[in-house]
Write an enzyme that holds these catalytic residues in place. Structure first.
Site, mmCIF file in Angstrom:
data_model
loop_
_atom_site.group_PDB
_atom_site.id
_atom_site.type_symbol
_atom_site.label_atom_id
_atom_site.label_comp_id
_atom_site.label_asym_id
_atom_site.label_seq_id
_atom_site.Cartn_x
_atom_site.Cartn_y
_atom_site.Cartn_z
ATOM 1 N N TYR A 1 84.373 13.529 -103.155
ATOM 2 C CA TYR A 1 85.724 13.786 -102.350
ATOM 3 C C TYR A 1 85.917 15.392 -102.222
ATOM 4 O O TYR A 1 85.615 16.284 -103.009
ATOM 5 C CB TYR A 1 86.806 13.262 -103.449
ATOM 6 N N HIS B 1 79.715 2.879 -106.422
ATOM 7 C CA HIS B 1 80.751 3.183 -105.282
ATOM 8 C C HIS B 1 80.361 2.706 -103.961
ATOM 9 O O HIS B 1 79.031 2.641 -103.698
ATOM 10 C CB HIS B 1 80.943 4.774 -105.169
#
Length: 416
Positions: free
Chosen positions: A104, A173
């Site tokens: 991120y 993920h």
């Protein structure tokens, strides 16, 4: 010619997806029936506990499955925020869990959160982060370089970035293939990390093919938490809801993301999705143990905090959601019907998600990062006289792809 293991697994996966697509199309015809809204559970919507905010207002809490962690119904997804003061305000306002990932904000998000958490008592917050390894963009199946050692390094890198000895949840993920959900090298790395005290619990996240991944997580006996998309725009929400129920019954914690369903009721519409209504819709399900909300402003944060205090849907909010559920909007269903139709074998669901990031969430950084990670051909959507892809919910796929792939041409410094 003999096929290698990866090719055979890929064909088997796509065969299963064909069956899943037919089920998806059947469920999408069901419309918005009584199952769309669940009755409140004794007026408490499945709430497990209550605590008081500094201003004396009540914040309800739900238990995250067998982890025993008690969380408010909405917590902060930090993917879209690079403002440490906003993170501090969220924690001060009553949120407890921060959700991040190694990638991120171009790899800086974990470190930013680590700075915010310095000096805070370790039992005053819950930290979740995530990562994944190289995989086939079309099938989601892992490549040969996806090793246990590589994933163990990912976990150690996250801890270093965060400046923490351990995280509360480490997620495997963005998984959409059952084979990948049960991929032993990653499961082994996660179990060893848990045994070593590097993570308290093991999780998995999924943006599409959610029911199969949630079922696989429950069957694995390895995962403790599932982070899944779940919103009123999903045509297959009954299947997602059913999978969530079974997983919760098995003791898994259920965390919901993408609850706003793309933010816009319809592409080009000036009418946004009512965020309070969308959040309340997900919270009406007692198996939504918490939602991670990706707010980027203090006003958005305060709106989310207000939902935590009053999560009951009103009649006007229900009417808004029923109308919005019948519109295509910006949220890709992830059904995969498009994948076999595209002559360039483009990862269309990922490109549609990038499009939503730009035109729904106004997050150009996340969209560009996603697009550049997809290893697209140099020329995209230029070899076909007409687009052979027919979207199940009517997206103009070619137009959206052409718009979003232009992000590859924008220098990073112009966006960051």
């Amino acid at each position: 010619m003999r096929k290698n293991k990866s090719e055979s697994e890929g064909e088997a996966f796509m065969s299963k997806k064909e069956i899943g697509r037919r089920a998806f199309m059947k469920s999408s015809l069901a419309g918005v029936g009584s199952f769309f809204f669940l009755p409140p559970n004794g007026g408490e919507l499945g709430l497990r506990a209550q605590t008081e905010k500094p201003d004396g207002k009540k914040i309800v809490r739900r238990v995250l499955g067998k982890t025993g962690i008690k969380l408010p119904p909405i917590n902060m997804g930090v993917m879209n925020s690079d403002n440490p003061n906003l993170v501090r305000a969220a924690l001060s306002g009553g949120m407890v869990m921060l959700d991040t990932a190694q990638t991120y904000q171009r790899g800086t998000n974990e470190a930013m959160i680590g700075e915010v958490l310095k000096g805070r008592p370790r039992d005053s917050f819950v930290l979740a982060t995530k990562s994944r390894l190289p995989h086939d963009q079309k099938t989601g199946i892992y490549l040969s370089e996806a090793t246990e050692e590589a994933y163990a390094k990912k976990i150690d890198t996250s801890l270093k970035n965060l400046g923490l000895d351990y995280v509360d949840i480490y997620y495997h993920h963005n998984v959409w293939a059952k084979e990948s959900a049960l991929y032993e090298p990653i499961l082994n790395a996660l179990m060893k990390a848990k045994k070593a005290g590097k993570t308290r619990f093991i999780g998995i996240t999924t943006h599409r093919n959610e029911p199969e991944i949630i079922h696989a997580a429950a069957e694995s006996k390895v995962y403790d938490v599932v982070l899944t998309t779940y919103n009123f725009k999903q045509k297959h929400y009954p299947e997602v809801r059913s999978a969530m129920t079974k997983a919760a019954d098995a003791g898994l914690g259920i965390v919901v993301m993408k609850a706003l369903g793309g933010r816009q009721l319809q592409e080009g519409s000036r009418e946004p999705i009512d965020p309070k209504a969308a959040l309340k819709w997900a919270l009406q399900d007692p198996n939504t143990h918490t939602i991670i909300a990706g707010f980027t402003t203090f006003d958005q944060m305060n709106l989310d905090l207000s939902v935590m205090e009053d999560p009951v849907l009103t009649k006007p909010e229900k009417a808004h959601l029923q109308r919005g559920a019948l519109m295509a909007g910006l949220y890709c269903q992830g059904c995969g019907q498009c994948l076999s139709q595209c002559s360039q074998a483009l990862p269309i669901p990922d490109l549609m998600r990038a499009y939503m990031y730009v035109y729904g969430y106004r997050n150009i950084v996340a969209a560009q990062d996603l697009v550049t990670s997809l290893e697209l051909p140099l020329k995209v959507c230029e070899g076909c006289d007409s687009c052979p892809v027919s979207c199940a919910i009517g997206f103009r796929v070619r137009d959206r792809i052409r718009k979003v792939v232009r992000l590859r041409e924008v220098p990073l410094e112009f966006i960051a």
